[in-house]
Design an enzyme around this catalytic site. Sequence first.
Site, PDB file in Angstrom:
ATOM      1  N   ARG A 116       0.962  -1.286  -0.006  1.00 11.17           N
ATOM      2  CA  ARG A 116       0.098  -0.235  -0.034  1.00 11.17           C
ATOM      3  C   ARG A 116       1.046   1.223   0.088  1.00 11.17           C
ATOM      4  O   ARG A 116       1.781   1.279   0.714  1.00 11.17           O
ATOM      5  CB  ARG A 116      -0.832   0.259   1.241  1.00 11.17           C
ATOM      6  CG  ARG A 116      -1.832   0.887   1.365  1.00 11.17           C
ATOM      7  CD  ARG A 116      -3.034   1.001   0.503  1.00 11.17           C
ATOM      8  NE  ARG A 116      -4.209   1.771   0.648  1.00 11.17           N
ATOM      9  CZ  ARG A 116      -5.044   2.065  -0.346  1.00 11.17           C
ATOM     10  NH1 ARG A 116      -5.051   1.925  -1.773  1.00 11.17           N
ATOM     11  NH2 ARG A 116      -6.366   2.738   0.099  1.00 11.17           N
ATOM     12  N   THR A 403      -8.775   0.450 -10.103  1.00  5.57           N
ATOM     13  CA  THR A 403      -8.332  -0.682  -9.413  1.00  5.57           C
ATOM     14  C   THR A 403      -8.691  -1.823 -10.255  1.00  5.57           C
ATOM     15  O   THR A 403      -9.227  -2.048 -11.308  1.00  5.57           O
ATOM     16  CB  THR A 403      -9.127  -1.098  -8.090  1.00  5.57           C
ATOM     17  OG1 THR A 403      -9.074   0.097  -7.265  1.00  5.57           O
ATOM     18  CG2 THR A 403      -8.649  -2.193  -7.376  1.00  5.57           C
ATOM     19  N   THR A 421      -3.867  -1.214  -7.349  1.00  5.57           N
ATOM     20  CA  THR A 421      -4.621   0.167  -7.527  1.00  5.57           C
ATOM     21  C   THR A 421      -3.808   1.245  -7.908  1.00  5.57           C
ATOM     22  O   THR A 421      -2.687   1.433  -7.489  1.00  5.57           O
ATOM     23  CB  THR A 421      -5.604   0.369  -6.197  1.00  5.57           C
ATOM     24  OG1 THR A 421      -6.403   1.448  -6.523  1.00  5.57           O
ATOM     25  CG2 THR A 421      -4.796   0.427  -5.074  1.00  5.57           C
ATOM     26  N   GLU A 423      -6.040   4.052  -7.233  1.00  7.05           N
ATOM     27  CA  GLU A 423      -7.165   4.845  -6.730  1.00  7.05           C
ATOM     28  C   GLU A 423      -8.226   5.232  -7.511  1.00  7.05           C
ATOM     29  O   GLU A 423      -9.090   4.480  -8.015  1.00  7.05           O
ATOM     30  CB  GLU A 423      -6.690   5.729  -5.863  1.00  7.05           C
ATOM     31  CG  GLU A 423      -7.611   6.306  -4.612  1.00  7.05           C
ATOM     32  CD  GLU A 423      -8.940   6.932  -4.924  1.00  7.05           C
ATOM     33  OE1 GLU A 423     -10.064   6.919  -4.149  1.00  7.05           O
ATOM     34  OE2 GLU A 423      -8.808   7.724  -5.840  1.00  7.05           O
ATOM     35  N   GLY A 491     -13.542  -0.075  -5.872  1.00  6.90           N
ATOM     36  CA  GLY A 491     -13.885   0.728  -4.545  1.00  6.90           C
ATOM     37  C   GLY A 491     -14.470   0.103  -3.251  1.00  6.90           C
ATOM     38  O   GLY A 491     -14.159  -1.076  -3.400  1.00  6.90           O
TER      39      GLY A 491
END
Length: 584
Positions: A116, A403, A421, A423, A491
């Site tokens: 992340r 994503t 992803t 975003e 999402g």
Amino acid sequence: MDHLAWRACRLGVAGLMAALVWSGPSQGQALAPSPEAPTGRTAKTISAATRDMVAAANPLAAQAGRQILAAGGSAVDAAVAVQLVLNLVEPQSSGMGGGAFMVLWDGSVLTTLDGRETAPAAAKPDRFLGADGKPMKFYDAVVGGRSVGVPGTVRLLETAHKKWGKLPWAQVLAPATTLADTGFTISPRLNGLLTQEKYLAADPRARDYFYDADGKPKAVGTVLKNPAFATTLRTLADKGADAFYSGDIAADIVASVTGHPTNPGDMTLEDLKAYKVEERPALCGKYRTYKVCGMGPPSSGQIAVQQILATLQETDMAALKPGPDAVHWVSEAGRLAFADRGLYVADPAFVSVPVRGLTDPGYLKSRAALVDPNRSMGKAKPGDPPFQKAFLWGASEGIEFGTSHISIVDRNGNAVSMTTTIEDGFGARVMTKSGFLLNNELTDFSFSPVEDGKPVANRVEPGKRPRSSMAPTIVFDSNDKLYAVVGSPGGSLIINYVAKALVGLLDWKLDPQVAADLPNVGSRNGPTELEAGTEAADWKAGLEAKGHEVKLIDQNSGIHAIVVTPAGLVGGADSRREGVAIGN
């Protein structure tokens, strides 16, 4: 599909596998369908293979993974190849400029890698507040360098490859390098997304790459080459991921972020050099006779999926079948899960997330008891899970739309489930001269650092990872044997997409293609959301009779699922997107 069509498509997986395995020379590979537009569907059939399989969001990416598997590569090798090709052919969704979560099964040990993105060291909780002290409008925050988090995907891919890869690093980068040099044709989906896009053309590099001189997106079928990305890949092949986090590529990233003309960010070379992938234990829970495993915090996805499944365990979903009664249970379970998600889940390095309490069987049983089979509860309140410690409080939201998901099983039974992803679609709308788009992942943090006088758990802080909804999932049977690899983009709707697919696979015994294509339904602790233009729309009245507020919305999932059977592998790729499942 209508209910009769759904029943006709409901086939025993082993029986279907036996029929497909003996189908002649094309055994092991389904023909790639024509790419679809950004909305709508392309009809697909279940794929079968006897040795290995990859399901990914674009045929060229899936073919790259299949090529690596055929060369003797591991599931991780294939995942590297697939992700880097997706950077080219699906640039709106993932790539080097973003982050990912990877769940890995090596035949004996299950683990997860957290790639992340992180907030720069200079980031402050008020990052997305305007001069008036109120949260910025979403796209005012997104477009530009302010929203860009330190990318994690490249380091994650290298970390996984060093431990679980079999082929040389340069070899698994080669398919994307070749494609960047020779080019690929723009699909209807990519063209359609560019046509809808409002902000990307303002970036000079992105405008030159994606658009013609007249400002219109390059046409379907146009060959798109990316020599800058090919050069970046050759640098990484030669020098490894360190060349991304220092040197010319890192300097390019920082300059692109800090040099944005209207909305600059504050990322530094030191932020990039300091980035680390976190290897975390997998989060597993029981659902009927199965063990369902995935990524823990900073993702909320697997916690919420397991909470939903724990609620569904209290009723006979197999007997309900798709329809208003099943949707009632799925939606009520979603309300409970999203209520807890909003309050409790954030980066575990900053917040003491009560994972043990949120997944405690007794707690989950007490939450499930709140469901009235005949009446919607409306809006659920967060629960009071055991094993809590003092931590930051406050509800907040964060979702990712740009994503993608990759599911892979190799010839040795090793598996990768990776959701990846940048975003929002096309990320921060900032393209580096190195040939890739940058994420806007920091807008997955809460824009408001304080709510009701309490600090928000998912507020912006230096070095922190924003909460995610991504839910890459691996399922084991009652004998702890690999059974399924599942995941989806979408999402915060990812949670409901994955839960739906699991119900389809585990309760209704559907093949993975039919499970992926079921109408999307659920609740994020607001209205009950039914997928517009599907059979689910016909269930609206039945749900309203149970007190549901119902909304019909587009739900463009991208579920990729592979199921292991005694005869081999069967896979499905969501008909809402252009992906395929193929194997050897």
